[in-house]
Enzyme design. Sequence first.
Site, PDB file in Angstrom:
ATOM      1  N   LEU A 244      65.541  14.082 -13.073  1.00 25.73           N
ATOM      2  CA  LEU A 244      64.180  14.109 -13.618  1.00 25.73           C
ATOM      3  C   LEU A 244      63.232  14.753 -12.612  1.00 25.73           C
ATOM      4  O   LEU A 244      63.332  14.511 -11.407  1.00 25.73           O
ATOM      5  CB  LEU A 244      63.703  12.696 -13.949  1.00 25.73           C
ATOM      6  N   SER A 245      62.354  15.584 -13.133  1.00 30.84           N
ATOM      7  CA  SER A 245      61.392  16.294 -12.294  1.00 30.84           C
ATOM      8  C   SER A 245      60.212  16.688 -13.167  1.00 30.84           C
ATOM      9  O   SER A 245      60.394  17.010 -14.357  1.00 30.84           O
ATOM     10  CB  SER A 245      62.047  17.559 -11.723  1.00 30.84           C
TER      11      SER A 245
ATOM     12  N   GLY B 121      62.039   9.670  -3.032  1.00 29.61           N
ATOM     13  CA  GLY B 121      63.276   9.887  -3.792  1.00 29.61           C
ATOM     14  C   GLY B 121      64.236  10.817  -3.072  1.00 29.61           C
ATOM     15  O   GLY B 121      63.815  11.754  -2.388  1.00 29.61           O
TER      16      GLY B 121
ATOM     17  N   HIS C   9      59.829   8.345 -11.162  1.00 31.29           N
ATOM     18  CA  HIS C   9      58.722   7.777 -10.362  1.00 31.29           C
ATOM     19  C   HIS C   9      58.640   6.265 -10.566  1.00 31.29           C
ATOM     20  O   HIS C   9      58.389   5.519  -9.622  1.00 31.29           O
ATOM     21  CB  HIS C   9      57.379   8.366 -10.793  1.00 31.29           C
TER      22      HIS C   9
ATOM     23  N   LYS D 240      65.969  12.886  -4.573  1.00 26.21           N
ATOM     24  CA  LYS D 240      65.910  14.167  -5.279  1.00 26.21           C
ATOM     25  C   LYS D 240      65.348  15.242  -4.335  1.00 26.21           C
ATOM     26  O   LYS D 240      65.813  16.365  -4.314  1.00 26.21           O
ATOM     27  CB  LYS D 240      65.028  13.987  -6.522  1.00 26.21           C
ATOM     28  N   ASP D 241      64.326  14.877  -3.545  1.00 26.99           N
ATOM     29  CA  ASP D 241      63.775  15.787  -2.537  1.00 26.99           C
ATOM     30  C   ASP D 241      64.387  15.401  -1.193  1.00 26.99           C
ATOM     31  O   ASP D 241      63.720  14.823  -0.329  1.00 26.99           O
ATOM     32  CB  ASP D 241      62.247  15.676  -2.519  1.00 26.99           C
TER      33      ASP D 241
HETATM   34  O1  PAF Z   1      57.317  14.511  -3.530  1.00 32.72           O
HETATM   35  C1  PAF Z   1      56.112  14.639  -3.839  1.00 32.72           C
HETATM   36  O2  PAF Z   1      55.691  14.359  -4.969  1.00 32.72           O
HETATM   37  C2  PAF Z   1      55.132  15.201  -2.827  1.00 32.72           C
HETATM   38  O3  PAF Z   1      55.751  16.127  -1.992  1.00 32.72           O
HETATM   39  C3  PAF Z   1      54.444  14.104  -1.995  1.00 32.72           C
HETATM   40  C4  PAF Z   1      55.425  13.321  -1.150  1.00 32.72           C
HETATM   41  C5  PAF Z   1      53.693  13.146  -2.922  1.00 32.72           C
HETATM   42  C6  PAF Z   1      53.420  14.731  -1.039  1.00 32.72           C
HETATM   43  O4  PAF Z   1      52.453  15.455  -1.732  1.00 32.72           O
END
Ligand code: PAF
Length: 279
Positions: free
Chosen positions: A181-182, A144, A33, A146-147
């Site tokens: 990382l998650s 990111g 983050h 990652k998603d």
């Molecule tokens: O990736 C995330 O942490 C969440 O899906 C987000 C984009 C903050 C929406 O709640």
Amino acid sequence: MKIISSVAELRDHLRGQLRTAFVPTMGNLHEGHLSLMRLARKHGDPVVASIFVNRLQFGPNEDFDRYPRTFAADVEKLEKEGVYVLFAPTEKDIYPEPQEFRIQPPNDLGDILEGEFRPGFFTGVTTIVMKLFSCVQPRAAVFGKKDYQQLMIIRKMARQFALPTEIIAAETWRADDGLALSSRNGYLTDAERAEAPALFRELNSVATQLREGHLNVSLLEKTAMEHLSGRGWKPDYVAIRKRADLQPPTAGDLATGEPLVVLAAAKLGSTRLIDNLEV
Ligand code: PAF
């Protein structure tokens, strides 16, 4: 750093800011983050972060209640990154009445891969992201890789709704052993944490084989799933897809070197991990 929970106060505070760079999060902040915050700084000023665990994107049997909430530690980290405003609304601030209007991603993007295993997930994500964008009105927003599917869907949403927000993609932040990382890594036992990098190793193995010209996509996917199952994982999918639209590549796509991405989701014990690798 100013911490704001009400939408009205946020609007007041950001009035006249035309170059805001925004990083939406659900908190429990880690180095990944923080790398998004640093990237945001390169794309705008001031940097605004949000922390909101969005009930709408969790299924009834998912981890909304036990999702890690570490607000004090998160605030300290964001202060150090020089974030200007932290928007941390309560559920009442964001959903003062039931959220009946929703953003519906197209089925061919929203109901595949993660969307197949987490029905309604992307509707919940796009609805909150649209709402947060409406509150913050950012010039740029960072998500990111990652998603990966989330990033693609938000990009397409921003394009199709002509939002004035540039969507910036950030590289996945990995531990030294390769594990992405998650926040959900915190659920892993010590033994599971030691096993977890196997997911990224499997993605690397598939990517290497593709690069070496092994183009039997379904065999590569099946073999990777079997490897993971053999190590005690419960894989939902290992999928080789086109980066452009996340659809399976045709023989023609493979022949012309269409850019690909390998995506995977698998459960280790009770923790579901996702990762991906561009080929
Ligand atoms: O990736 C995330 O942490 C969440 O899906 C987000 C984009 C903050 C929406 O709640």
